[in-house]
Enzyme design. Sequence first.
Site, PDB file in Angstrom:
ATOM      1  N   ASP A  38     -31.429  46.874  -6.267  1.00 35.52           N
ATOM      2  CA  ASP A  38     -30.246  46.571  -7.067  1.00 35.52           C
ATOM      3  C   ASP A  38     -29.324  45.661  -6.274  1.00 35.52           C
ATOM      4  O   ASP A  38     -29.569  45.375  -5.117  1.00 35.52           O
ATOM      5  CB  ASP A  38     -29.475  47.863  -7.361  1.00 35.52           C
ATOM      6  CG  ASP A  38     -30.196  48.699  -8.385  1.00 35.52           C
ATOM      7  OD1 ASP A  38     -31.022  48.146  -9.123  1.00 35.52           O
ATOM      8  OD2 ASP A  38     -29.929  49.911  -8.436  1.00 35.52           O
ATOM      9  N   LYS A  60     -27.644  43.339 -11.508  1.00 36.55           N
ATOM     10  CA  LYS A  60     -26.879  42.383 -12.317  1.00 36.55           C
ATOM     11  C   LYS A  60     -26.486  41.192 -11.470  1.00 36.55           C
ATOM     12  O   LYS A  60     -26.258  41.296 -10.296  1.00 36.55           O
ATOM     13  CB  LYS A  60     -25.600  43.047 -12.822  1.00 36.55           C
ATOM     14  CG  LYS A  60     -25.821  43.868 -14.056  1.00 36.55           C
ATOM     15  CD  LYS A  60     -24.470  44.292 -14.626  1.00 36.55           C
ATOM     16  CE  LYS A  60     -24.620  45.627 -15.293  1.00 36.55           C
ATOM     17  NZ  LYS A  60     -23.823  46.685 -14.769  1.00 36.55           N
ATOM     18  N   GLY A  91     -27.971  51.606  -4.520  1.00 36.52           N
ATOM     19  CA  GLY A  91     -26.718  51.816  -3.797  1.00 36.52           C
ATOM     20  C   GLY A  91     -26.367  53.294  -3.723  1.00 36.52           C
ATOM     21  O   GLY A  91     -26.685  54.071  -4.635  1.00 36.52           O
ATOM     22  N   GLY A  92     -25.733  53.693  -2.631  1.00 33.79           N
ATOM     23  CA  GLY A  92     -25.272  55.080  -2.497  1.00 33.79           C
ATOM     24  C   GLY A  92     -26.427  56.051  -2.482  1.00 33.79           C
ATOM     25  O   GLY A  92     -27.409  55.855  -1.767  1.00 33.79           O
ATOM     26  N   ASP A  93     -26.333  57.083  -3.300  1.00 32.77           N
ATOM     27  CA  ASP A  93     -27.397  58.071  -3.430  1.00 32.77           C
ATOM     28  C   ASP A  93     -28.137  57.826  -4.749  1.00 32.77           C
ATOM     29  O   ASP A  93     -27.489  57.544  -5.768  1.00 32.77           O
ATOM     30  CB  ASP A  93     -26.781  59.483  -3.437  1.00 32.77           C
ATOM     31  CG  ASP A  93     -27.856  60.536  -3.611  1.00 32.77           C
ATOM     32  OD1 ASP A  93     -28.389  60.986  -2.584  1.00 32.77           O
ATOM     33  OD2 ASP A  93     -28.188  60.877  -4.766  1.00 32.77           O
ATOM     34  N   MET A 175     -17.109  53.927 -11.308  1.00 36.56           N
ATOM     35  CA  MET A 175     -17.170  52.990 -12.456  1.00 36.56           C
ATOM     36  C   MET A 175     -15.910  53.103 -13.311  1.00 36.56           C
ATOM     37  O   MET A 175     -15.978  53.148 -14.541  1.00 36.56           O
ATOM     38  CB  MET A 175     -18.411  53.304 -13.321  1.00 36.56           C
ATOM     39  CG  MET A 175     -19.699  53.279 -12.528  1.00 36.56           C
ATOM     40  SD  MET A 175     -21.133  53.876 -13.469  1.00 36.56           S
ATOM     41  CE  MET A 175     -20.946  55.659 -13.345  1.00 36.56           C
TER      42      MET A 175
HETATM   43  N1  SAH Z   1     -25.376  55.925  -6.632  1.00 36.58           N
HETATM   44  C1  SAH Z   1     -24.115  55.356  -6.264  1.00 36.58           C
HETATM   45  C2  SAH Z   1     -23.176  55.205  -7.429  1.00 36.58           C
HETATM   46  C3  SAH Z   1     -23.708  54.298  -8.497  1.00 36.58           C
HETATM   47  S1  SAH Z   1     -22.556  54.018  -9.789  1.00 36.58           S
HETATM   48  C4  SAH Z   1     -23.482  56.203  -5.150  1.00 36.58           C
HETATM   49  O1  SAH Z   1     -23.938  57.319  -4.881  1.00 36.58           O
HETATM   50  O2  SAH Z   1     -22.562  55.711  -4.516  1.00 36.58           O
HETATM   51  C5  SAH Z   1     -21.727  52.570  -9.216  1.00 36.58           C
HETATM   52  C6  SAH Z   1     -20.301  52.890  -8.906  1.00 36.58           C
HETATM   53  O3  SAH Z   1     -20.216  53.457  -7.611  1.00 36.58           O
HETATM   54  C7  SAH Z   1     -19.378  51.696  -8.856  1.00 36.58           C
HETATM   55  O4  SAH Z   1     -18.938  51.346 -10.139  1.00 36.58           O
HETATM   56  C8  SAH Z   1     -18.247  52.225  -8.013  1.00 36.58           C
HETATM   57  O5  SAH Z   1     -17.400  53.052  -8.746  1.00 36.58           O
HETATM   58  C9  SAH Z   1     -18.986  53.104  -7.044  1.00 36.58           C
HETATM   59  N2  SAH Z   1     -19.264  52.410  -5.778  1.00 36.58           N
HETATM   60  C10 SAH Z   1     -20.450  52.052  -5.283  1.00 36.58           C
HETATM   61  N3  SAH Z   1     -20.304  51.480  -4.073  1.00 36.58           N
HETATM   62  C11 SAH Z   1     -18.983  51.480  -3.814  1.00 36.58           C
HETATM   63  C12 SAH Z   1     -18.201  51.047  -2.721  1.00 36.58           C
HETATM   64  N4  SAH Z   1     -18.759  50.487  -1.653  1.00 36.58           N
HETATM   65  N5  SAH Z   1     -16.864  51.231  -2.783  1.00 36.58           N
HETATM   66  C13 SAH Z   1     -16.279  51.804  -3.853  1.00 36.58           C
HETATM   67  N6  SAH Z   1     -16.976  52.223  -4.910  1.00 36.58           N
HETATM   68  C14 SAH Z   1     -18.305  52.077  -4.891  1.00 36.58           C
END
Ligand code: SAH
Length: 496
Positions: A38, A60, A91-93, A175
């Site tokens: 992504d 995107k 991204g993230g988890d 989001m």
């Molecule tokens: N799986 C991801 C979240 C996916 S939804 C996680 O665990 O982090 C995507 C949303 O995550 C974004 O719209 C924003 O609200 C948040 N997000 C992701 N990375 C971010 C960052 N570095 N700083 C702030 N918000 C973030």
Amino acid sequence: MTDTPGTVYLVGAGPGDPGLLTRHGADALAQADVVVYDRLADNSMLALAPADAELIYVGKQAAVHAVPQPRINELLSEHALQGKCVVRLKGGDPFVFGRGGEEATHLRDHGVPFIVVPGVSSSIAAPAYAGIPVTDRRYASSFAVITGHEDPTKAESRVDWAGIARGADTLIFLMALTNLPGITGRLIKEGRAPETPAAVIERGTTPGQRVVTGTLADIEGRVRAAGLHPPALVVVGEVVRLREVLAWHDSQPLAGRRILVPRVRRRPSEIVRLLKAAGAETAEVPVLRSATLPAPADLPERLVGADWLVFSSPGALEALLEQLEGLGRDVRALGAASVAAVGPATAAHLRRCGLRVDYAPESASTFGDGLPARAGQSVLLLGEEGGADHVARGLAARGVTAAELPVFRLAVDDRAPLPDITEFDAVVFASSNTARRFLEAYPGGPADGQLVVSIGPSTSGTAEGLGLRVDGEAAEASPAAVVRLIAERLGPAARA
Ligand code: SAH
């Protein structure tokens, strides 16, 4: 199709700071045949995949729609059913608003084995980098992570707003930028005090992190005034007050600065490590990848016949071992030769790999002077193609003939797009070669107003000879002096 499907790893890439990728995640990337990824805050972790891995972007892009979810699901199962190891990098988890559950369900339905590698979620990490603990004995004993994607003013919202408003001390909305006014209004309506502290964190954990704080009543206006953009999240609760004393990330010497470090070596540079420690965001371009050269058929004989094996870089040993493996041989083929290393980093690497190093001068530039090889002895130089001329010349001056045995070649890794030059506050030339590489990558040179620094007089000379501007030169030729110079000239970026 093969009989055994490959495994799909659903890997959390972490919130932005590439150092927050887990070790399991890095290991999975290192074995990937295919990486489906992504939009990530930092693409540098893609370089952890093997040089020949296929990288497929499904996120995107401005004005271009993301690949639809069913197609992403198919991409994963199709490649795995061809026997490939697939890494799905998110991204993230992967299971926190990442649709990882849907992808895993699809894989289960298609008989594809999968492994989930959790990631550091932005929901906790972005507040942490903003100096906001999501729980704290004094202020909060619970937190909830909520989607802000649903418009709270619509009747059909699936979020239980009354329950959420009272159900946890700290509320974290992902989001949520578009619906921010609706969310704050709804929380107040459901009984949260308008003076409850709130923060919005943009690009948390990255050097571009921006944080706006206020209260439920005024945060929306403050965020609009600061012009924050996604990705951003919202934190609501008393813990936001702790930022006043705990903000650490944005007070570093180069916080918010973006620095371009053209690089020629295989390993990450010390300058980059120091810049990051000072809070800067770095991009190393062009990112080089190293390709092991085909082994000459007489490689084992040449090794046995050598009195000295000279390794010119840490990567030389790895490439040599790979060549030997291709010939069905291993480290025992190195025989009884003495071992020399050009430079301390190479020596340290050889020792870590279990080789005793018989000669390793502190400085690579004086290598030839002290090598205790006698005239008539056979010296084999192992290293980058075309990279050992200076060593060979130094030895020839002393009557020692060295044979070059190139084991790898460095090539510009053109799989990842180059970043836009205008995004950087500074460009660093750490050697003459990096200045040359920079010009190959960016024929237009540095952008106006960008700080261009060089590590020393000879690099400045090369750069200026190529027509490149140099605005400053380090007081001494060391990575620390380069970083000090940049910190003096730039300082931290102005904040929201
Ligand atoms: N799986 C991801 C979240 C996916 S939804 C996680 O665990 O982090 C995507 C949303 O995550 C974004 O719209 C924003 O609200 C948040 N997000 C992701 N990375 C971010 C960052 N570095 N700083 C702030 N918000 C973030």
